[in-house]
Design an enzyme around this catalytic site. Structure first.
Site, PDB file in Angstrom:
ATOM      1  N   TYR A   1       0.813  -1.236   0.000  1.00 52.54           N
ATOM      2  CA  TYR A   1       0.000   0.000   0.000  1.00 52.54           C
ATOM      3  C   TYR A   1       0.843   1.281   0.000  1.00 52.54           C
ATOM      4  O   TYR A   1       2.045   1.226   0.102  1.00 52.54           O
ATOM      5  CB  TYR A   1      -1.091  -0.025   1.052  1.00 52.54           C
ATOM      6  CG  TYR A   1      -0.787  -0.103   2.532  1.00 52.54           C
ATOM      7  CD1 TYR A   1       0.457   0.120   3.072  1.00 52.54           C
ATOM      8  CD2 TYR A   1      -1.837  -0.415   3.410  1.00 52.54           C
ATOM      9  CE1 TYR A   1       0.654   0.062   4.447  1.00 52.54           C
ATOM     10  CE2 TYR A   1      -1.639  -0.486   4.783  1.00 52.54           C
ATOM     11  CZ  TYR A   1      -0.386  -0.239   5.295  1.00 52.54           C
ATOM     12  OH  TYR A   1      -0.193  -0.291   6.630  1.00 52.54           O
ATOM     13  N   GLU A   2       0.202   2.391  -0.183  1.00 54.57           N
ATOM     14  CA  GLU A   2       0.893   3.676  -0.388  1.00 54.57           C
ATOM     15  C   GLU A   2       1.867   3.629  -1.554  1.00 54.57           C
ATOM     16  O   GLU A   2       2.939   4.223  -1.493  1.00 54.57           O
ATOM     17  CB  GLU A   2       1.625   4.127   0.889  1.00 54.57           C
ATOM     18  CG  GLU A   2       0.719   4.566   1.988  1.00 54.57           C
ATOM     19  CD  GLU A   2      -0.278   5.634   1.512  1.00 54.57           C
ATOM     20  OE1 GLU A   2      -1.443   5.532   1.912  1.00 54.57           O
ATOM     21  OE2 GLU A   2       0.113   6.530   0.747  1.00 54.57           O
ATOM     22  N   GLY A   3       1.486   2.942  -2.618  1.00 55.16           N
ATOM     23  CA  GLY A   3       2.369   2.763  -3.774  1.00 55.16           C
ATOM     24  C   GLY A   3       3.210   1.525  -3.568  1.00 55.16           C
ATOM     25  O   GLY A   3       4.048   1.493  -2.672  1.00 55.16           O
TER      26      GLY A   3
ATOM     27  N   GLN B   1       7.462   2.579  -6.114  1.00 55.32           N
ATOM     28  CA  GLN B   1       8.498   3.390  -5.459  1.00 55.32           C
ATOM     29  C   GLN B   1       9.779   3.396  -6.291  1.00 55.32           C
ATOM     30  O   GLN B   1      10.452   4.424  -6.419  1.00 55.32           O
ATOM     31  CB  GLN B   1       8.820   2.841  -4.050  1.00 55.32           C
ATOM     32  CG  GLN B   1       7.642   2.707  -3.107  1.00 55.32           C
ATOM     33  CD  GLN B   1       6.971   4.023  -2.787  1.00 55.32           C
ATOM     34  OE1 GLN B   1       7.624   5.049  -2.691  1.00 55.32           O
ATOM     35  NE2 GLN B   1       5.660   3.995  -2.651  1.00 55.32           N
TER      36      GLN B   1
END
Lengths: 593, 593
Positions: B441-443, B448
């Site tokens: 999650y969060e990319g 990244q």
């Protein structure tokens, strides 16, 4: 849904593991390729069509303990009965007792597919077959006559009862005890934990193989005996008699393989009102039980390695299917309409290729190990020793590399699915949860590494492993001579890893010779991985060099090159850690104080 | 049970991440070391004594959806209220709205401890703080006046509503829509998935930040707006008004973080009988929503990296404690009575040291990234740009390296526990299950890596990253000049990794300059890991060089040496894969066809 990769498996068996040559030179008697193909196709069909559809419900419902009896998930009892009725339990067992006497490598390949269908299911028969092995080799004729045929047919299942709360990797300290009875049988008392499929509703009887200690036995591993302890005693006419004094006290709540009941078994507490003590029958000699158990354990270790291959393959299939369907963003060079399938993104493609290469490498190692088991069984004279040594050397690598690949590849599979990978319904997480046990049981991978370095490297004063490396170098030589463009720098990368393997091997043999055990063991796990990675590169090359008469050779060469240029380079760091890391490990113990 | 490592954390903050110097030169105003120590000690106490004891029950009970409302596990509501009452929600927020205005690095360090206590718990406040950030920076004064103080105090929580079924990593294709109302507010319609703590019983109101598209907006990412959509509308006097037209339709059944409700949210279907459309208020400008959301996402990415550190530290503590207690076999050199604690076995010691080194490396990277965030906030002029660039560069590494370490270390922790590791009661498996979401999650970590290579490396035409590598080399130079025996070959190993980093950086910058995106992206994940490993070696060295006035320096030097000689050597293979692997990746696509 998993679809058994029968073509890939047959290719690896025939062209990488040596089945083709073995069939040609009659090593397996009159076994022909047509039988091999038919067995694998049908084993794969059963895995894909019968087992795999029940994997999810098995995970969700799990095995339940109700009033001392284990209830298996919906449909699983019928699944087992169909499986046994199909003759799948008897693939390799002796024909004398109803088995089909097929090569072990076919069994290992079939086990890969069954485990990939549902690991929690295939695990039960795996243990039965281990028990059959031990009984065939070490049991008395009387015991064999009563138990073997029913265990081979699958009418009854078998278990391995080793672990106790304080005796896991170190069985020397187990406390379960046995008392001699006048009629030559024994009474067994004690508690065993982590007993896989120790209780269930698949069959009318369960045959437990139990390690216990006689009161007058020497301490340690030389005072352990192996007993056959049936759930129900067997009458002279083969019918079932009284319930024996043993029962399943509890099931473990586990991370994965939920449908496989992991039992705490209590022996001899008078639970069923009879005289206390479960009645058991000695297998082999008194105090020699660990030797008998090792027969089971070696084959079980290879089989567990194959469970890792199975999880890796199932995860790879699932991830590739998802990555073809799921669209997000635009990959470099994407000229299609809208978003690209994520398989087009280089990072996803790299992950999928890594998964595929590790799976195929681990599969090749396992099948080649099984081939060595077969050669040792079917040959005579000096060659038996050679192939027994080869399977001994390869077993810890097959177990550890396969199961590490299972976890790593399953975890990559979760990652490829993005947020969906964390949702249980997707099924990718289940593969990771199931896979996670395999590096632990049947000897943790750390124990495998200790076994590899301290027991397997010294075989023939190191000559066996040195000879093996020479064999591997020949394959790298064929790559060099092949002049096939697609290999890129494969030759150089294979040779670099082979040099790392050789350097580390020589260094470890020197430590062993000098009695420097701490230094040797410090690098054991790194060495085991170094070996597995090098074999992966070499065996992918061996497959890529083979002309299987299909159109897959370019793809096999390309995957081999990918592995050589991207994955196996880690061997340099592993070698460095083995040769130069032991001192720093010793020094860093203060950081754990 | 987890015990917050407050001393280690303070050491890393002060001597590795730069807090000592920042306090000395007044970068954080009149903040003194005594306050820093007191806040960290108390944050640690709350994590160890209040949060950690509720982690297991949170996992077992999970969050439940009953009649559209989410019931949190027993004790969790009180835990949250105690946590908010303790002022922990307001550590870094603006003092104007009741926050404490402390440096972000203290917040990050505290978040590590709270997450290690129970990741599913700390995740909720993490999202609230992200929403606070976005509102502080981009919200109108009216919106701030109504919502900010209550979100900072923790009286209300906040969420991030980004993902839709077909819009995950690629938000440009999201379909939720917004309609303008006459009074300047909007009506919001659509479905959002994977909304963390989207519904719960902790607080009376929940403030959703929702991405949606106006009907006349441009396609793609430039047509997305950000709206504040409260669960209950707020009256002029600050009291709660009518229920807004949004609700939680379902919870996901997840691999881990069971106590954190992952909601499917439905906006604007008239569920509550009112006029259809959830009432929302624009944050920032129309069609500029993604910019506002990126404010939240950057900080959230660092925070998620810290979740990985937290899981790694909790797993390491648990494994070390187990390995000290559990006895099996006899390690080389063991002269104690009976079996040795398994920590004495070299393979277990290696595993534990690897866990410890990865944890500390990932922690240092995260804290140094937070330090850069603080510097960019507290300085003026050119230095702001420099430190903003530094935090931009480090954020994807902190996120990916921290979360990969979380999974890898938690998996090693399971392994150290042997069979017990697979049993849920032990708690090691929970850490692995919880940790597994963080690389996603969060990319995803793959995203990244794309961010690192395509957006962060080019900062200042590559001058920023090149300058950073020069800074790192200076630390390696200090190791060389230190003449401390305990470092062994650390200097050489650090320099080798730095050369790998430099070579790979130059190669990637060349590919970017030439527009060869496929080649650059092929190596993105390998580069990200190469960077993280090198930073781990360098920052462990930086800590080992510091004189903290305690007796731990020899242990720090020894751990640094262990990492340098055993872990970071992988950079050579990573560099090779980056520089030489792209062609083989492209060629191997036929193996995925």
């Amino acid at each position: 849904m998993y679809k058994a990769p029968v073509e890939d498996i047959l290719f690896t068996l025939k062209h990488v593991a040596g089945l083709d040559a073995a069939l040609a030179d009659g090593a397996f008697g009159d076994l022909g390729e047509d039988i091999v193909d038919a067995v694998m196709i049908e084993a794969g069909r059963f895995a894909s069509d019968e087992i795999a559809p029940l994997a999810a419900i098995g995970d969700i419902q799990g095995a339940k303990l109700v009033d001392g009896a284990v209830k298996t998930p919906d449909g699983w009892r019928d699944l087992y009965r169909n499986w046994a009725a199909g003759g799948w339990n008897s693939l390799t067992a002796a024909e004398e007792f109803g088995g089909q006497g097929l090569p072990h490598m076919l069994h290992i390949a079939a086990m890969e597919m069954w485990n990939a269908g549902a690991m929690a299911f295939a695990l039960g028969p795996m243990l039965t077959m281990g028990a059959v092995d031990a009984l065939e080799k070490h049991g008395s004729d009387d015991l064999k006559a009563i138990y073997l045929q029913k265990m081979i047919s699958g009418e009854w299942t078998g278990t391995m009862n080793l672990t106790e709360p304080h005796a896991g990797s170190d069985l020397g300290v187990l406390k379960s005890r046995a008392e001699r009875r006048d009629d030559g049988s024994y009474r067994i008392f004690g508690q065993k934990i982590f007993i896989t499929w120790g209780e269930h509703d698949f069959t009318d009887n369960i045959v437990h193989l139990v390690l216990a200690r006689l009161s007058d036995a020497p301490e340690g591993t030389r005072g352990i005996s192996l007993f056959l302890v049936p759930k129900f005693l067997v009458n002279a006419d083969g019918s079932l008699g009284a319930r024996n004094d043993l029962f399943c006290h509890a099931l473990e709540h586990k991370l994965g393989i939920h449908a496989s009941p992991t039992c705490t078994m209590i022996y001899g507490d008078g639970h069923f009102g009879a005289e206390k003590g479960a009645i058991g029958y000695l297998i082999g000699e008194e105090n020699r039980g660990l030797n008998c158990m090792f027969t089971m354990m070696n084959n079980a270790r290879l089989a567990v390695g194959v469970q890792g291959v199975a999880m890796a393959d199932a995860a790879t299939q699932k991830a590739i299917a998802f990555a073809r369907e799921r669209t997000q963003g635009k990959a470099p060079g994407w000229e299609g309409k809208g978003m690209s399938p994520i398989i087009e993104h280089p990072d996803i493609a790299r992950t999928l290729l890594t998964m595929k290469a590790l799976t195929q490498g681990a599969r090749a190692i396992a099948y080649i190990c099984a081939y060595a088991v077969d050669k040792a069984r079917h040959l005579e004279g000096d060659e038996v020793r050679f192939w027994a040594d080869r399977s001994s050397l390869l077993t810890p690598i097959a177990k550890s590399f396969g199961t590490d690949a299972g976890v790593d590849v399953a975890s990559m599979g979760v990652q490829v699915h993005g947020g969906m990978g964390f949702i249980e319904e997707t099924g990718a997480a289940r593969l990771l949860r199931d896979a996670r046990i395999a590096p632990i049981y049947e000897g943790t991978n750390g124990i495998q590494a200790v076994d590899l370095v301290t027991r397997k490297l010294p075989i023939g004063n190191g000559d066996h492993v040195r000879g093996f490396i020479v064999e591997l170098a020949k394959i790298a030589g064929v790559v060099a001579a092949s002049n096939l463009d697609g290999f890129g720098n494969t030759k150089d990368r294979l040779n670099a890893s082979l040099r790392d393997l050789e350097t580390a091997t020589v260094w470890l043999l020197e430590r062993l010779a000098a009695g420097e055990m701490a230094a040797a063991l410090a690098g054991a796990t790194a060495y085991q991985r170094l070996f597995g990675l090098t074999l992966t590169g070499i065996y992918l090359a061996k497959g890529a060099l083979a002309d299987a008469g299909d159109d897959q050779q370019p793809a096999r060469i390309a995957l081999c090159r990918f592995a050589a240029e991207n994955l196996i380079g880690e061997t340099a760091a592993l070698k460095h850690s083995i040769v130069y890391g032991a001192d720093s490990l010793a020094a860093a113990r203060i950081a754990l104080a």
